[in-house]
Scaffold this motif. Sequence first.
Motif, PDB file in Angstrom:
ATOM      1  N   ASP A  95      50.103  17.069  24.709  1.00  0.00           N
ATOM      2  CA  ASP A  95      49.599  15.740  25.177  1.00  0.00           C
ATOM      3  C   ASP A  95      50.830  15.059  25.941  1.00  0.00           C
ATOM      4  O   ASP A  95      51.899  15.977  26.192  1.00  0.00           O
ATOM      5  N   LYS A  96      50.879  13.960  26.159  1.00  0.00           N
ATOM      6  CA  LYS A  96      52.043  13.073  26.979  1.00  0.00           C
ATOM      7  C   LYS A  96      53.325  13.266  26.219  1.00  0.00           C
ATOM      8  O   LYS A  96      54.321  13.259  26.818  1.00  0.00           O
ATOM      9  N   LYS A  97      53.319  13.256  24.986  1.00  0.00           N
ATOM     10  CA  LYS A  97      54.329  13.128  23.932  1.00  0.00           C
ATOM     11  C   LYS A  97      54.868  14.407  23.383  1.00  0.00           C
ATOM     12  O   LYS A  97      55.910  14.424  22.669  1.00  0.00           O
ATOM     13  N   THR A  98      53.728  15.396  23.387  1.00  0.00           N
ATOM     14  CA  THR A  98      54.107  16.570  22.422  1.00  0.00           C
ATOM     15  C   THR A  98      53.979  17.940  23.275  1.00  0.00           C
ATOM     16  O   THR A  98      52.910  18.278  24.199  1.00  0.00           O
ATOM     17  N   SER A  99      55.071  18.520  23.238  1.00  0.00           N
ATOM     18  CA  SER A  99      54.864  19.921  23.645  1.00  0.00           C
ATOM     19  C   SER A  99      55.459  21.101  22.479  1.00  0.00           C
ATOM     20  O   SER A  99      56.238  20.569  21.609  1.00  0.00           O
TER      21      SER A  99
ATOM     22  N   ASP B 284      52.230  22.033  26.732  1.00  0.00           N
ATOM     23  CA  ASP B 284      52.160  20.754  26.529  1.00  0.00           C
ATOM     24  C   ASP B 284      50.959  20.206  26.103  1.00  0.00           C
ATOM     25  O   ASP B 284      49.682  20.567  26.632  1.00  0.00           O
TER      26      ASP B 284
END
Length: 159
Positions: A37-41, A35
């Motif tokens: 950030d909150k939007k990207t993995s 992960d």
Amino acid sequence: MGLDSAGKSTLLARLLTGQVMETSPTIGFNVGTLDLDKKTSLTVWDVGGQKSMRANWRYYLDDCKALVFVVDSSDPSRLPEAQKVLKKVLNDEKLREVPLMVLANKKDLPNSMTIREISKQLDLHSCVDRLWEVQACSALKGLGLQQAFMSVNKLIKKS
């Protein structure tokens, strides 16, 4: 991907757990989700690098968005072999426009090569039809890993 003993499994374990783990030669693969950030993995595959495993690398290239190639920057004697196998994998049709990140691992060791030396040894400047980057890191110390995979994500977005 990368040659055996480049530090791929140590790097993946460090990225995913923050810990250094005892590793042994990878037979097959390890996989995990990083992960950013909150939007990207990113789903990261660590594929065994021994000679006997390399013929299977092509089976891991479907839907590959970026190739991360790990080299041991403290072992210049293996760079000609690394260059040969990197060229071979980059010639695969499935990787035609896939960006490349070369991680010069083990930069914490004395006499490790610079990223400029590694770029030259791997002949990266001949990769004219591909986005590529080289970054130094230490899987053991955790240095440069997060930044490297943020850069991988940027390369994916650019391509």
